[in-house]
Design an enzyme around this catalytic site. Structure first.
Site, mmCIF file in Angstrom:
data_model
loop_
_atom_site.group_PDB
_atom_site.id
_atom_site.type_symbol
_atom_site.label_atom_id
_atom_site.label_comp_id
_atom_site.label_asym_id
_atom_site.label_seq_id
_atom_site.Cartn_x
_atom_site.Cartn_y
_atom_site.Cartn_z
ATOM 1 N N CYS A 183 -4.884 86.283 -39.002
ATOM 2 C CA CYS A 183 -3.546 86.721 -38.606
ATOM 3 C C CYS A 183 -3.341 86.553 -37.111
ATOM 4 O O CYS A 183 -4.291 86.377 -36.355
ATOM 5 C CB CYS A 183 -3.351 88.202 -38.924
ATOM 6 S SG CYS A 183 -3.552 88.653 -40.634
ATOM 7 N N CYS A 186 2.436 86.971 -41.452
ATOM 8 C CA CYS A 186 2.709 86.629 -40.042
ATOM 9 C C CYS A 186 2.698 85.123 -39.780
ATOM 10 O O CYS A 186 3.102 84.686 -38.708
ATOM 11 C CB CYS A 186 1.739 87.339 -39.114
ATOM 12 S SG CYS A 186 0.024 86.789 -39.241
ATOM 13 N N CYS A 188 0.457 90.935 -36.251
ATOM 14 C CA CYS A 188 0.719 91.043 -37.685
ATOM 15 C C CYS A 188 0.964 92.502 -38.085
ATOM 16 O O CYS A 188 0.256 93.415 -37.643
ATOM 17 C CB CYS A 188 -0.442 90.475 -38.492
ATOM 18 S SG CYS A 188 -0.086 90.383 -40.263
ATOM 19 N N CYS A 215 -2.464 84.027 -42.970
ATOM 20 C CA CYS A 215 -1.764 85.174 -43.551
ATOM 21 C C CYS A 215 -0.360 84.725 -43.965
ATOM 22 O O CYS A 215 0.315 84.016 -43.224
ATOM 23 C CB CYS A 215 -1.681 86.290 -42.502
ATOM 24 S SG CYS A 215 -0.629 87.676 -42.945
#
Length: 179
Positions: A27, A61, A31, A58
């Site tokens: 991430c 994000c 995030c 992810c």
């Protein structure tokens, strides 16, 4: 990096990535997903490195998506400020480094970060000063110069404005809190 990740600060997006060992997902530092346990986290400085380690992006994000040109300029400015925070930094120097005019840099920096480069730099310096006050026995004067202030009066003024205490009072409060 862990503290930055916990705060979800957008400022550091692109400067490092947070990989969760248990889910094999990575991430951005900002995030909004639930934060994992500290022992399940690894940090990487670039996307290729984290992907080579076997992590996938992810879906929330989207760290694999590149930012706009403005965001890239601001990111370069933040990196410059971080690397030169102990020096005398001017808006002109930062703007020259990122290749835009000082006026344009200040405008897009404020748009992206909701603060000016100068205020951002002061914030970083005060955060470092707080860390040094809490974890070292250095004098306030030594800390003042180490974090990049040119004079004790400006250090005390900015510290008091941001923390609502003088550096001495802050250190005393921290000592009392730990006893």
């Amino acid at each position: 990096m862990w503290n930055i990740f916990l705060k979800g600060n957008r400022t550091y997006d692109g400067l490092f990535y947070v990989a969760v060992k248990t889910t094999k997902i990575y991430c951005r530092p900002s995030c909004k997903s639930r934060k994992p346990k500290k022992q399940n986290v690894a940090f990487y400085l670039n996307r290729k490195e984290v992907e080579r380690a076997g992590y996938r992006a992810c879906k929330r994000c989207q760290p694999e998506v590149d930012r706009s040109p403005q965001e890239k300029i601001v990111q370069q400015a933040v990196l410059y400020l971080m690397n030169h925070m102990n020096e005398t930094v001017t808006l002109e120097k930062v703007a020259e480094h990122v290749g835009v005019s000082p006026f344009h840099l200040e405008r897009i920096f404020k748009q992206e970060m909701c603060t000016t480069p100068r205020t951002y730099l002061e914030k970083m310096r005060i955060e470092k000063a707080i860390h040094l006050l809490e974890h070292t026995s250095k004098t306030n004067l030594d800390i003042c110069y180490e974090v990049g202030f040119n004079s004790p009066s400006s250090f005390y003024k900015v510290f008091k404005k941001r923390v609502s205490l003088s550096p001495h009072a802050y250190r005393r409060m921290e000592i009392n809190r730990s006893e």
